[in-house]
Write a protein that holds these residues in place. Structure first.
Motif, PDB file in Angstrom:
ATOM      1  N   GLU A  91      15.026  -0.368 -11.455  1.00  0.00           N
ATOM      2  CA  GLU A  91      15.974   0.215 -10.500  1.00  0.00           C
ATOM      3  C   GLU A  91      15.241   1.060  -9.448  1.00  0.00           C
ATOM      4  O   GLU A  91      14.153   1.596  -9.704  1.00  0.00           O
ATOM      5  CB  GLU A  91      16.982   1.133 -11.207  1.00  0.00           C
ATOM      6  N   SER A  92      15.878   1.186  -8.295  1.00  0.00           N
ATOM      7  CA  SER A  92      15.374   2.055  -7.235  1.00  0.00           C
ATOM      8  C   SER A  92      16.533   2.490  -6.350  1.00  0.00           C
ATOM      9  O   SER A  92      17.633   1.931  -6.452  1.00  0.00           O
ATOM     10  CB  SER A  92      14.304   1.340  -6.391  1.00  0.00           C
ATOM     11  N   GLY A  93      16.272   3.486  -5.518  1.00  0.00           N
ATOM     12  CA  GLY A  93      17.277   3.905  -4.549  1.00  0.00           C
ATOM     13  C   GLY A  93      17.987   5.195  -4.877  1.00  0.00           C
ATOM     14  O   GLY A  93      18.790   5.681  -4.080  1.00  0.00           O
ATOM     15  N   GLY A  94      17.709   5.771  -6.040  1.00  0.00           N
ATOM     16  CA  GLY A  94      18.342   7.032  -6.383  1.00  0.00           C
ATOM     17  C   GLY A  94      17.787   8.180  -5.562  1.00  0.00           C
ATOM     18  O   GLY A  94      16.812   8.031  -4.822  1.00  0.00           O
ATOM     19  N   GLY A  95      18.417   9.341  -5.697  1.00  0.00           N
ATOM     20  CA  GLY A  95      17.950  10.512  -4.971  1.00  0.00           C
ATOM     21  C   GLY A  95      19.006  11.576  -4.889  1.00  0.00           C
ATOM     22  O   GLY A  95      20.018  11.522  -5.602  1.00  0.00           O
ATOM     23  N   LEU A  96      18.768  12.538  -4.015  1.00  0.00           N
ATOM     24  CA  LEU A  96      19.691  13.650  -3.804  1.00  0.00           C
ATOM     25  C   LEU A  96      20.520  13.372  -2.557  1.00  0.00           C
ATOM     26  O   LEU A  96      19.961  13.048  -1.492  1.00  0.00           O
ATOM     27  CB  LEU A  96      18.904  14.944  -3.626  1.00  0.00           C
TER      28      LEU A  96
END
Length: 116
Positions: free
Chosen positions: A6-11
């Motif tokens: 997975e990728s694309g997470g963040g604040l």
């Protein structure tokens, strides 16, 4: 070896948007039902969204209906989660899951934090 990454997470601030991606390897991607789950601290992992093998049908958890959209690109072995109108209660680790002929696999998760 089967891998889901997975990728694309963040604040992100409340009301904002994020797009999560998950790339699969080691499986015949088009034969697998793909799902996104999430787990907040102190809570059980729960279903966010599921999409059928060809992408013709999707189901969503009640808390995300109308705000999140799951999609897939079988040519790229990718599944996506477009998250709009994010709320602080959407804060969690988001996991990609593949279920199909060879069994069930999970990704390692990506953190999404919704806060001002």
């Amino acid at each position: 070896q089967v891998q889901l990454v997975e990728s694309g997470g963040g604040l992100v601030q409340p009301g904002g948007s994020l797009r999560l991606s998950c790339v699969a390897s080691g499986i015949t991607f088009g034969a697998y039902v793909m799902s996104w789950y999430r787990q907040a601290p102190g809570k059980e992992r729960g279903l966010v969204a599921t999409i059928t093998t060809a992408g013709g049908s999707a189901n969503y958890g009640d808390s995300v209906k109308g705000r999140f959209t799951i999609s897939r690109d079988n040519a790229k072995n990718m599944v996506y989660l477009q998250m709009n109108s994010l709320k602080p209660e959407d804060t969690a680790v988001y996991y990609c899951r593949a279920q199909g002929p060879r069994g069930l696999w999970w990704g390692q998760g990506t953190q999404v934090t919704v806060s001002s």
